[in-house]
Motif scaffolding. Sequence first.
Motif, short mmCIF file in Angstrom:
data_model
loop_
_atom_site.label_atom_id
_atom_site.label_comp_id
_atom_site.label_asym_id
_atom_site.label_seq_id
_atom_site.Cartn_x
_atom_site.Cartn_y
_atom_site.Cartn_z
N GLY A 121 -7.83 -3.77 -0.36
CA GLY A 121 -8.80 -4.03 0.67
C GLY A 121 -9.35 -2.75 1.28
N PRO A 122 -10.30 -2.89 2.19
CA PRO A 122 -10.91 -1.71 2.80
C PRO A 122 -9.94 -0.98 3.72
N GLY A 123 -10.15 0.32 3.83
CA GLY A 123 -9.36 1.12 4.77
C GLY A 123 -8.22 1.84 4.10
N PRO A 124 -7.91 3.04 4.58
CA PRO A 124 -6.85 3.86 3.96
C PRO A 124 -5.45 3.31 4.15
N GLU A 125 -5.25 2.36 5.09
CA GLU A 125 -3.90 1.82 5.32
C GLU A 125 -3.64 0.54 4.55
N SER A 126 -4.62 0.05 3.82
CA SER A 126 -4.40 -1.16 3.02
C SER A 126 -3.59 -0.80 1.78
N TYR A 127 -2.91 -1.79 1.22
CA TYR A 127 -2.13 -1.54 0.02
C TYR A 127 -1.92 -2.84 -0.76
N ARG A 128 -1.52 -2.66 -1.99
CA ARG A 128 -1.17 -3.78 -2.87
C ARG A 128 0.15 -3.42 -3.54
N LEU A 129 1.07 -4.39 -3.59
CA LEU A 129 2.38 -4.19 -4.19
C LEU A 129 2.62 -5.27 -5.22
N ASP A 130 2.93 -4.86 -6.44
CA ASP A 130 3.24 -5.81 -7.52
C ASP A 130 4.58 -5.46 -8.14
N VAL A 131 5.44 -6.46 -8.22
CA VAL A 131 6.78 -6.27 -8.78
C VAL A 131 6.98 -7.22 -9.94
N HIS A 132 7.42 -6.68 -11.07
CA HIS A 132 7.83 -7.52 -12.21
C HIS A 132 9.08 -6.88 -12.80
N ALA A 133 9.63 -7.52 -13.80
CA ALA A 133 10.93 -7.08 -14.31
C ALA A 133 10.91 -5.65 -14.82
N GLY A 183 8.84 -3.08 -13.75
CA GLY A 183 8.49 -2.01 -12.84
C GLY A 183 7.84 -2.49 -11.56
N VAL A 184 7.54 -1.52 -10.72
CA VAL A 184 6.90 -1.75 -9.43
C VAL A 184 5.65 -0.88 -9.37
N ARG A 185 4.54 -1.46 -8.93
CA ARG A 185 3.31 -0.69 -8.76
C ARG A 185 2.80 -0.86 -7.34
N ILE A 186 2.61 0.27 -6.65
CA ILE A 186 2.08 0.28 -5.28
C ILE A 186 0.77 1.05 -5.30
N THR A 187 -0.29 0.38 -4.89
CA THR A 187 -1.62 1.00 -4.84
C THR A 187 -2.12 0.93 -3.41
N GLY A 188 -2.53 2.06 -2.86
CA GLY A 188 -3.00 2.11 -1.49
C GLY A 188 -4.46 2.49 -1.39
N GLY A 189 -5.11 2.05 -0.30
CA GLY A 189 -6.47 2.50 -0.04
C GLY A 189 -6.53 3.97 0.30
N GLY A 190 -5.41 4.53 0.65
CA GLY A 190 -5.24 5.96 0.91
C GLY A 190 -3.76 6.26 0.87
N ALA A 191 -3.42 7.51 1.17
CA ALA A 191 -2.00 7.88 1.17
C ALA A 191 -1.21 7.04 2.17
N ALA A 192 -1.84 6.71 3.31
CA ALA A 192 -1.14 5.88 4.30
C ALA A 192 -0.82 4.51 3.74
N GLY A 193 -1.74 3.93 3.00
CA GLY A 193 -1.48 2.62 2.41
C GLY A 193 -0.32 2.65 1.44
#
Length: 545
Positions: free
Chosen positions: A72-84, A86-96
């Motif tokens: 989503g918009p903004g540097p504090e937004s993030y998305r977290l996906d977990v499966h067997a 691995g884990v992937r964390i994607t942020g709108g910025g470093a804060a996210g």
Amino acid sequence: MPAPRVLETAGGPPFTFTGTTAVEAGPGTDGAARLLRSALGAATGLPLPPRRSGDEGPYVALAVDDDGSAVGPGPESYRLDVHAGGVRITGGGAAGVHHGVQTLRQLLHPAAYRRAPVRGGPWTVPPVHVEDAPRFRWRGHLLDVARHFQPKDDVLRCLDLLALHKLNVLHLHLTDDQGWRLQIRRHPRLTEVGAWRPRTRLGHRASPLWDERPHGGFYTHDDVREIVAYAAERHITVVPEIDVPGHSQAAVAAHPELGNADAVDTAALGVWTDWGVSPHVLAPTDRTLRFYEEVLEEVLELFPSPWIHVGGDEVPTGEWRASPAAQDRIRTEGLSGEPALHTWFVSHFARHLAARGRRAVGWDEILDAGAGRLPPDAVVSSWRGYAGGIAAAEAGHDVVMCPEQQVYLDHRQHPGEDEPVPLGHVRTLEDVYRFEPVPPRLAGTPAAARVLGAQANMWTEAAETRQRVDYQTHPRLAAFAEVVWSALPPPAARPFDDFRDRLEGAHLARLDALGVDYRPPAGPRPWQRRPGVLGRPIEGPPPIV
């Protein structure tokens, strides 16, 4: 905790951290990777090495979404996906990305918050998909280090707890009548004299009890640099408060020339040992103005925050009425009286800061004589209820909502007799959870956008130790954090039972692992009580003003 906007469980087995789990840190995520390794590495004993090209083992991948397509918009937004695998964390910025790592930690066993391994594992994370972003830009906590000094390590620990709750502003109340807590090299007497008081009243000012030990302390320049850097690594802004023109007796004790020496014997004043509002305020002289400009010059060197708090609250005007110099200033500036002199004093420093690219923040009294003299970018902290914040927003000023009746954490948490040093209104965990930063009058109007966010304030007159600060702050801070982060329904419809279940089911165990001496749901433990230490309870529900 706080609740994310989207949380979906996925099918399949969980992800398990093992000795071969590697961390892939994309550009801009080095800080989050360090947090992951230092926090989880210490608790699990796992090395979490960098992931190399071609590695196919279990992994945690951290990335910043440069084009905004994945989160989503903004540097504090993030998305977290977990499966067997691995884990992937994607942020709108470093804060996210940082916020995503905090969520990942919460998906693990509470022992993940220990500083050394206490269990052998397995360290598993359920397969989930999370999409999240904050409701407000300013999600703050005030820590009063002036009334009772909090050592540097306690401030660093406080920053860790703010980061855990995805709060992003630490407002440090550095100066008051009872102590000056910041080294100013140009004016060393501020800490040589102003940082120490000979004794301290125990409890409310009506209490007959005294702690006869001297009390004090201050932060050196290097202490502040460490605090600021530690906060920045956790994407927290440290906002310093240098109080003017009231709450300044410690400064006048160190430098009597700053006070109204033509109205009172300022040379006889010491650092105040009592609580309440001292009648001794700064003199509105050119000498005082220049002195505080020099103070602020060092403050700006130490604190990169875009906001600098200048106080401005609870300013008795009796000395100004009796001071020929103050009356001359009123005439010279064409002011209507002492309240306008108050606004003039604060506005001087607001303009001084604006000329240097910083925004002044002040308590809502700075509007009492009208907002015309304040720079348009001045921010108002609304503490005397909502009214000051409403007036400020409608006048075009940004606002931080921190009404005393709702989010002052020094107020008591229960009406019971065992509550230690009962102060103020009863503000239960549920009361804080139902706090709404945007008052009905502003909701749905353009002025609502002026509400930057909110802040929970912890004043320390009756909290002389970290243990006492813990008790007053937690777990109510978790409720506040959810209010300012999560997309919650209106207060009456908020799912408090769900919040309480998450708190008692997992979050209190995290606080236990961190050594936080919070208030238990069933009431204070024996060592948390303060029998015989008087407070000032206020009966009845707090007014909404």
